[in-house]
Design a protein around this motif. Structure first.
Motif, PDB file in Angstrom:
ATOM      1  N   CYS A 140       0.801  -1.231   0.000  1.00 46.07           N
ATOM      2  CA  CYS A 140       0.000   0.000   0.000  1.00 46.07           C
ATOM      3  C   CYS A 140       0.832   1.279   0.000  1.00 46.07           C
ATOM      4  CB  CYS A 140      -0.977  -0.003   1.169  1.00 46.07           C
ATOM      5  SG  CYS A 140      -0.173  -0.087   2.794  1.00 46.07           S
ATOM      6  N   LEU A 141       2.066   1.243   0.540  1.00 45.37           N
ATOM      7  CA  LEU A 141       2.848   2.478   0.591  1.00 45.37           C
ATOM      8  C   LEU A 141       3.142   3.030  -0.797  1.00 45.37           C
ATOM      9  CD1 LEU A 141       5.526   2.192   3.421  1.00 45.37           C
ATOM     10  CD2 LEU A 141       3.134   2.874   3.553  1.00 45.37           C
ATOM     11  N   ARG A 142       3.228   2.165  -1.795  1.00 47.07           N
ATOM     12  CA  ARG A 142       3.472   2.642  -3.159  1.00 47.07           C
ATOM     13  C   ARG A 142       2.328   3.524  -3.660  1.00 47.07           C
ATOM     14  NH1 ARG A 142       6.976  -1.302  -6.871  1.00 47.07           N
ATOM     15  NH2 ARG A 142       8.271  -2.296  -5.282  1.00 47.07           N
ATOM     16  N   PHE A 143       1.182   3.458  -2.980  1.00 47.94           N
ATOM     17  CA  PHE A 143       0.009   4.224  -3.383  1.00 47.94           C
ATOM     18  C   PHE A 143      -0.348   5.305  -2.359  1.00 47.94           C
ATOM     19  CE2 PHE A 143      -0.134   0.114  -5.388  1.00 47.94           C
ATOM     20  CZ  PHE A 143      -0.563   0.386  -6.678  1.00 47.94           C
ATOM     21  N   TRP A 144       0.355   5.351  -1.234  1.00 50.81           N
ATOM     22  CA  TRP A 144       0.024   6.305  -0.180  1.00 50.81           C
ATOM     23  C   TRP A 144       0.518   7.690  -0.599  1.00 50.81           C
ATOM     24  CZ3 TRP A 144      -2.161   3.234   3.691  1.00 50.81           C
ATOM     25  CH2 TRP A 144      -2.802   3.951   4.706  1.00 50.81           C
ATOM     26  N   PRO A 145      -0.331   8.715  -0.557  1.00 53.20           N
ATOM     27  CA  PRO A 145       0.030  10.021  -1.111  1.00 53.20           C
ATOM     28  C   PRO A 145       1.364  10.591  -0.644  1.00 53.20           C
ATOM     29  CG  PRO A 145      -2.315   9.965  -0.703  1.00 53.20           C
ATOM     30  CD  PRO A 145      -1.766   8.670  -0.151  1.00 53.20           C
ATOM     31  N   CYS A 146       1.706  10.439   0.648  1.00 49.83           N
ATOM     32  CA  CYS A 146       2.962  11.029   1.129  1.00 49.83           C
ATOM     33  C   CYS A 146       4.190  10.271   0.629  1.00 49.83           C
ATOM     34  CB  CYS A 146       2.978  11.114   2.653  1.00 49.83           C
ATOM     35  SG  CYS A 146       2.670   9.562   3.500  1.00 49.83           S
ATOM     36  N   TYR A 147       4.027   9.035   0.211  1.00 42.99           N
ATOM     37  CA  TYR A 147       5.118   8.280  -0.392  1.00 42.99           C
ATOM     38  C   TYR A 147       5.112   8.451  -1.915  1.00 42.99           C
ATOM     39  CZ  TYR A 147       5.937   6.026   4.117  1.00 42.99           C
ATOM     40  OH  TYR A 147       6.233   5.788   5.444  1.00 42.99           O
ATOM     41  N   VAL A 148       3.933   8.623  -2.492  1.00 41.88           N
ATOM     42  CA  VAL A 148       3.834   8.901  -3.930  1.00 41.88           C
ATOM     43  C   VAL A 148       4.561  10.210  -4.252  1.00 41.88           C
ATOM     44  CG1 VAL A 148       2.234   9.488  -5.803  1.00 41.88           C
ATOM     45  CG2 VAL A 148       1.684   7.615  -4.237  1.00 41.88           C
ATOM     46  N   TYR A 149       4.373  11.207  -3.393  1.00 41.28           N
ATOM     47  CA  TYR A 149       5.038  12.492  -3.608  1.00 41.28           C
ATOM     48  C   TYR A 149       6.557  12.340  -3.475  1.00 41.28           C
ATOM     49  CZ  TYR A 149       5.979  17.488  -3.404  1.00 41.28           C
ATOM     50  OH  TYR A 149       6.450  18.758  -3.671  1.00 41.28           O
ATOM     51  N   LEU A 150       6.993  11.556  -2.503  1.00 45.02           N
ATOM     52  CA  LEU A 150       8.428  11.302  -2.344  1.00 45.02           C
ATOM     53  C   LEU A 150       8.992  10.634  -3.595  1.00 45.02           C
ATOM     54  CD1 LEU A 150      11.054  11.086  -0.721  1.00 45.02           C
ATOM     55  CD2 LEU A 150      10.149   8.986   0.308  1.00 45.02           C
ATOM     56  N   LEU A 269       8.728  13.186   6.914  1.00 47.99           N
ATOM     57  CA  LEU A 269       7.414  12.717   7.346  1.00 47.99           C
ATOM     58  C   LEU A 269       7.548  12.283   8.793  1.00 47.99           C
ATOM     59  CD1 LEU A 269       4.451  11.734   6.828  1.00 47.99           C
ATOM     60  CD2 LEU A 269       5.449   9.518   6.231  1.00 47.99           C
ATOM     61  N   ASP A 270       6.829  12.961   9.682  1.00 44.77           N
ATOM     62  CA  ASP A 270       6.901  12.645  11.112  1.00 44.77           C
ATOM     63  C   ASP A 270       5.667  13.229  11.774  1.00 44.77           C
ATOM     64  OD1 ASP A 270       7.390  12.358  13.802  1.00 44.77           O
ATOM     65  OD2 ASP A 270       9.478  12.994  13.696  1.00 44.77           O
ATOM     66  N   ALA A 271       4.752  12.366  12.206  1.00 44.28           N
ATOM     67  CA  ALA A 271       3.478  12.817  12.765  1.00 44.28           C
ATOM     68  C   ALA A 271       3.648  13.634  14.038  1.00 44.28           C
ATOM     69  CB  ALA A 271       2.584  11.611  13.047  1.00 44.28           C
ATOM     70  N   LYS A 272       4.807  13.531  14.693  1.00 48.52           N
ATOM     71  CA  LYS A 272       5.012  14.246  15.957  1.00 48.52           C
ATOM     72  C   LYS A 272       5.430  15.704  15.738  1.00 48.52           C
ATOM     73  CE  LYS A 272       8.005  11.341  17.657  1.00 48.52           C
ATOM     74  NZ  LYS A 272       8.020  10.345  16.575  1.00 48.52           N
ATOM     75  N   ARG A 273       5.808  16.057  14.501  1.00 51.84           N
ATOM     76  CA  ARG A 273       6.229  17.431  14.223  1.00 51.84           C
ATOM     77  C   ARG A 273       5.017  18.327  13.986  1.00 51.84           C
ATOM     78  NH1 ARG A 273      11.789  17.604  12.503  1.00 51.84           N
ATOM     79  NH2 ARG A 273      11.396  19.526  11.345  1.00 51.84           N
ATOM     80  N   VAL A 288       4.415  22.680   2.883  1.00 54.23           N
ATOM     81  CA  VAL A 288       3.686  21.420   2.988  1.00 54.23           C
ATOM     82  C   VAL A 288       3.117  21.105   1.612  1.00 54.23           C
ATOM     83  CG1 VAL A 288       1.732  20.224   4.037  1.00 54.23           C
ATOM     84  CG2 VAL A 288       3.108  21.819   5.400  1.00 54.23           C
ATOM     85  N   PRO A 289       3.532  20.010   0.984  1.00 57.80           N
ATOM     86  CA  PRO A 289       3.052  19.710  -0.365  1.00 57.80           C
ATOM     87  C   PRO A 289       1.563  19.369  -0.375  1.00 57.80           C
ATOM     88  CG  PRO A 289       4.354  17.883   0.488  1.00 57.80           C
ATOM     89  CD  PRO A 289       4.494  19.006   1.475  1.00 57.80           C
ATOM     90  N   ALA A 290       0.905  19.760  -1.462  1.00 57.62           N
ATOM     91  CA  ALA A 290      -0.509  19.416  -1.642  1.00 57.62           C
ATOM     92  C   ALA A 290      -0.594  17.966  -2.106  1.00 57.62           C
ATOM     93  CB  ALA A 290      -1.142  20.348  -2.665  1.00 57.62           C
ATOM     94  N   LEU A 291      -1.327  17.152  -1.379  1.00 60.42           N
ATOM     95  CA  LEU A 291      -1.429  15.730  -1.682  1.00 60.42           C
ATOM     96  C   LEU A 291      -2.865  15.352  -2.002  1.00 60.42           C
ATOM     97  CD1 LEU A 291       0.718  14.203   1.210  1.00 60.42           C
ATOM     98  CD2 LEU A 291       1.492  14.875  -1.078  1.00 60.42           C
ATOM     99  N   ALA A 292      -3.016  14.260  -2.715  1.00 64.18           N
ATOM    100  CA  ALA A 292      -4.354  13.706  -2.937  1.00 64.18           C
ATOM    101  C   ALA A 292      -4.929  13.262  -1.598  1.00 64.18           C
ATOM    102  CB  ALA A 292      -4.274  12.519  -3.895  1.00 64.18           C
ATOM    103  N   GLU A 293      -6.227  13.409  -1.427  1.00 60.62           N
ATOM    104  CA  GLU A 293      -6.877  12.948  -0.208  1.00 60.62           C
ATOM    105  C   GLU A 293      -7.051  11.433  -0.261  1.00 60.62           C
ATOM    106  OE1 GLU A 293     -10.521  15.031   0.336  1.00 60.62           O
ATOM    107  OE2 GLU A 293      -9.553  16.980   0.620  1.00 60.62           O
ATOM    108  N   GLU A 295      -6.275   7.294   1.399  1.00 58.78           N
ATOM    109  CA  GLU A 295      -5.190   6.428   1.857  1.00 58.78           C
ATOM    110  C   GLU A 295      -4.779   5.436   0.777  1.00 58.78           C
ATOM    111  OE1 GLU A 295      -6.754   4.674   5.427  1.00 58.78           O
ATOM    112  OE2 GLU A 295      -6.155   6.402   6.637  1.00 58.78           O
ATOM    113  N   GLY A 296      -3.628   4.831   1.006  1.00 55.54           N
ATOM    114  CA  GLY A 296      -3.085   3.904   0.029  1.00 55.54           C
ATOM    115  C   GLY A 296      -3.962   2.701  -0.237  1.00 55.54           C
ATOM    116  N   TYR A 297      -4.722   2.248   0.769  1.00 56.70           N
ATOM    117  CA  TYR A 297      -5.599   1.094   0.571  1.00 56.70           C
ATOM    118  C   TYR A 297      -6.615   1.358  -0.534  1.00 56.70           C
ATOM    119  CZ  TYR A 297      -3.790  -0.111   5.206  1.00 56.70           C
ATOM    120  OH  TYR A 297      -2.975  -0.382   6.266  1.00 56.70           O
ATOM    121  N   GLU A 298      -7.190   2.535  -0.502  1.00 57.02           N
ATOM    122  CA  GLU A 298      -8.177   2.890  -1.523  1.00 57.02           C
ATOM    123  C   GLU A 298      -7.530   2.999  -2.904  1.00 57.02           C
ATOM    124  OE1 GLU A 298     -11.244   6.588  -2.573  1.00 57.02           O
ATOM    125  OE2 GLU A 298     -10.261   6.489  -0.614  1.00 57.02           O
TER     126      GLU A 298
END
Length: 346
Positions: A140-150, A269-273, A288-293, A295-298
């Motif tokens: 799923c990470l290959r489809f997750w927006p924050c990894y797609v942008y990376l 990418l760090d949820a604590k920041r 902050v990059p604009a990402l698709a809304e 999750e990778g599962y969808e």
């Protein structure tokens, strides 16, 4: 597979990930869930316990989907065009092969199988499958927006080459499934390296290609089961590492993060920041990059549905790449236990 206006879907395994797949297949236009299958019929009477993330469907009204406790009966009677296979890893090989031989496409949860040799059996079945049946492994990470942008930044070299990259994935010990904790049995789950850490191993494979070698270190419990792993990947240039753990305190929750340093920017990418996902360019302001809304599962399910419908899709994943990620993890485990660098043949 002949193009159909509506793809018939079966969900095999109805625990946490089965419900995750179910909820996302229900969102798809041009697909209909016609069957749910699990030997444990209690899975259908109450929502499963949560996993290490949220998002699994908790419905107990399954519409007109037929409920089965027998896989063969489901294939014969419900006649799905595709199944989501979300059962424990040892069952991936026999049920994937059986479905493909029946001309039914398979979306198989990661990891693909316990060993690369078992993955090859699945690939062989996919290559011989009738009706154009397809095999996809749900990385799923290959489809997750924050990894797609990376991935986009790495490929485009907008900020130059990658100098260094580190990935982390930390969780408390898995214990959210009902019944026997098969995750804790490394012979069944592959342990922390194959079940959890493979997310980041596969991302390394996706971003940089097959490593030339891996050097790993690990921590083990009193029974010799791996609880933590850290790996340095020789990708021919950038310094790339990833670490994964199942030994965090439950009060910590779940963490997935990365820091990727380019020649002219850093992406974190760090949820604590304060800004969980941010690009810090060498020149100009952080943004902050604009990402698709979503999750990778969808997105992974939407991509596979488009494949099944014969639509042109971008190249994101192949079953062979999924097999290669299992090969890499196997090398990591051997390196961690031997204390030596393990080279990967091309």
């Amino acid at each position: 597979m002949a193009t159909k206006s509506v793809i018939r879907v079966g969900i095999v395994g109805f625990g946490f990930m089965g419900r995750m797949h179910y909820g996302n297949w229900k969102k798809m236009k041009g697909a209909r869930v016609v069957a749910l299958c699990d030997k444990n019929q209690e899975q259908f009477t109450a929502p499963t316990a949560g996993g290490n993330i949220s998002g699994a469907d908790t419905a107990t009204d399954y519409g007109d989907a037929a409920i089965y406790d027998d896989f063969d009966a489901m294939l014969a009677e419900a006649k799905p065009d595709v199944i989501s296979l979300t059962l424990p890893t040892p069952l991936h090989v026999p049920l994937t092969i059986k479905a493909l031989q029946a001309g039914v496409s398979v979306l198989c949860e990661k990891p693909m199988a316990l060993t690369a040799a078992e993955c090859d059996k699945m690939l062989k079945a996919a290559h011989r499958a009738p009706n154009g049946a397809k095999l996809m492994v749900a990385h799923c990470l290959r489809f997750w927006p924050c990894y797609v942008y990376l991935k986009k930044l790495v490929d485009s070299k907008k900020y130059g080459n990658v100098v260094a990259a580190s990935f982390r994935r930390f969780s408390a010990p898995p214990g959210w499934q009902k019944g026997t904790n098969w995750f804790a049995d490394e012979s069944k789950s592959g342990g922390v390296a194959l079940d959890l850490h493979i997310h980041d191993t596969d991302m390394v494979n996706f971003l940089f290609g097959m490593p030339k070698a891996v050097t790993s270190t690990a921590a083990f419990d009193k029974n010799g089961a791996m609880q933590y792993i850290s790996t340095l990947y020789d990708v021919g240039g950038a310094a790339v590492t990833a670490e994964g753990s199942w030994c965090m305190a439950a009060t910590m929750g779940f963490e997935a993060s990365y820091v990727v340093t380019f020649e002219k920017a850093v992406m974190i990418l760090d949820a604590k920041r304060e800004k969980p996902l941010c690009v810090y360019p060498a020149k100009g302001d952080a943004f902050v990059p604009a990402l698709a809304e979503g999750e990778g599962y969808e997105y992974e399910i939407k991509w596979f549905l488009d494949v099944l419908k014969g639509k042109k899709v971008p190249s994101v994943i192949t079953a062979e790449q999924s097999r290669d990620s299992v090969r890499i993890v196997d090398a990591e485990k051997r390196s961690a236990r031997s204390g030596k660098t393990v080279r990967l043949a091309k």
